[in-house]
Design an enzyme around this catalytic site. Structure first.
Site, PDB file in Angstrom:
ATOM      1  N   PHE A   1      19.538  24.158  -3.317  1.00  0.00           N
ATOM      2  CA  PHE A   1      18.512  23.125  -3.427  1.00  0.00           C
ATOM      3  C   PHE A   1      17.144  23.685  -3.045  1.00  0.00           C
ATOM      4  CE2 PHE A   1      22.326  20.552  -2.683  1.00  0.00           C
ATOM      5  CZ  PHE A   1      22.134  19.452  -3.518  1.00  0.00           C
ATOM      6  N   ASP A   2      16.134  23.320  -3.811  1.00  0.00           N
ATOM      7  CA  ASP A   2      14.758  23.452  -3.366  1.00  0.00           C
ATOM      8  C   ASP A   2      14.517  22.344  -2.337  1.00  0.00           C
ATOM      9  OD1 ASP A   2      11.898  24.154  -3.502  1.00  0.00           O
ATOM     10  OD2 ASP A   2      11.703  22.237  -4.553  1.00  0.00           O
TER      11      ASP A   2
END
Length: 219
Positions: free
Chosen positions: A5-6
């Protein structure tokens, strides 16, 4: 499955903290005020690149960055919030995948934020700006995260809200999903990935369904 995930625009909204810290640094260094829109258009890039694009002289950039970080550290937990459905996305993803965070934010502050939200324990790796020579869109941050995980026979996905996440994923030869909860718009994102969903939870549900299909086909 591995899901990376960013942070900004994907799991968290720290726009207020970012903007305040930029304006604080401009005031401290007596630099002309920049508009919120100009700053927001650069979120996702490293701070030094953001300041350079905002016109700060190269020899002064790191002074601005230091001032920014000092202020950001003081306000980040109070002026950052989880995006809608972000917590649900992480908890669901943890049920069927190994999780990591790959961000251009400083890793140290990112860890503090995720601990503040009670989510850091669900991630096996966090790669921040200080962990790499070449930030996104270079592939190094993703590859660095994968070095710390067992990737054998696992599908790998990057979920992010800007073209930087998607280009990094392509450069690292991993799959990507764009989410519309952050800073880049649909027309920009669709140039870089075929899978575009509203938020991290929709992306996680998509991957959960994909894994179920693969499991049923192989059984």
């Amino acid at each position: 499955m591995i899901i990376l995930f960013d942070l900004d625009g994907t799991l968290i909204d720290s726009t207020e903290a970012i903007l305040e810290s930029f304006h604080h640094s401009f005031a401290v260094h007596k630099y002309p005020k920049q508009s919120d829109e100009e700053i927001k258009s650069l979120i996702g890039y490293p701070l030094d690149i953001m300041y350079e694009n905002l016109g700060v002289d190269k020899e002064l950039i790191w002074d601005f960055v230091a001032t920014y970080k000092e202020h950001y550290r003081e306000i980040s937990t109070q002026k950052t919030e989880l995006l809608k459905n972000a917590k649900e996305a992480v908890l669901l993803a943890k049920e069927f995948a190994v999780l990591g965070i790959v961000t251009t934010k400083t890793g140290r502050y990112s860890r503090v934020l995720m601990e503040h939200f009670g989510l850091m324990e669900h991630f096996d790796v966090l790669i921040g700006r200080e962990d790499v020579q070449n930030p996104k869109p270079h592939e190094e941050p993703i590859l660095k995260a994968l070095e710390k995980l067992n990737t054998k026979n696992r599908e790998i996905w990057m979920i992010g809200d800007t073209k930087l996440d998607l280009i990094s994923a392509k450069n690292a030869n991993v799959n990507s999903i764009a989410v519309l909860s952050g800073y880049d718009d649909l027309n920009t994102l669709k140039k870089f990935t075929d899978v575009i969903l509203n938020d991290a939870l929709e992306a996680t549900l998509y991957l959960q369904n994909r894994k179920k299909q693969h499991t049923s086909l192989s059984s």
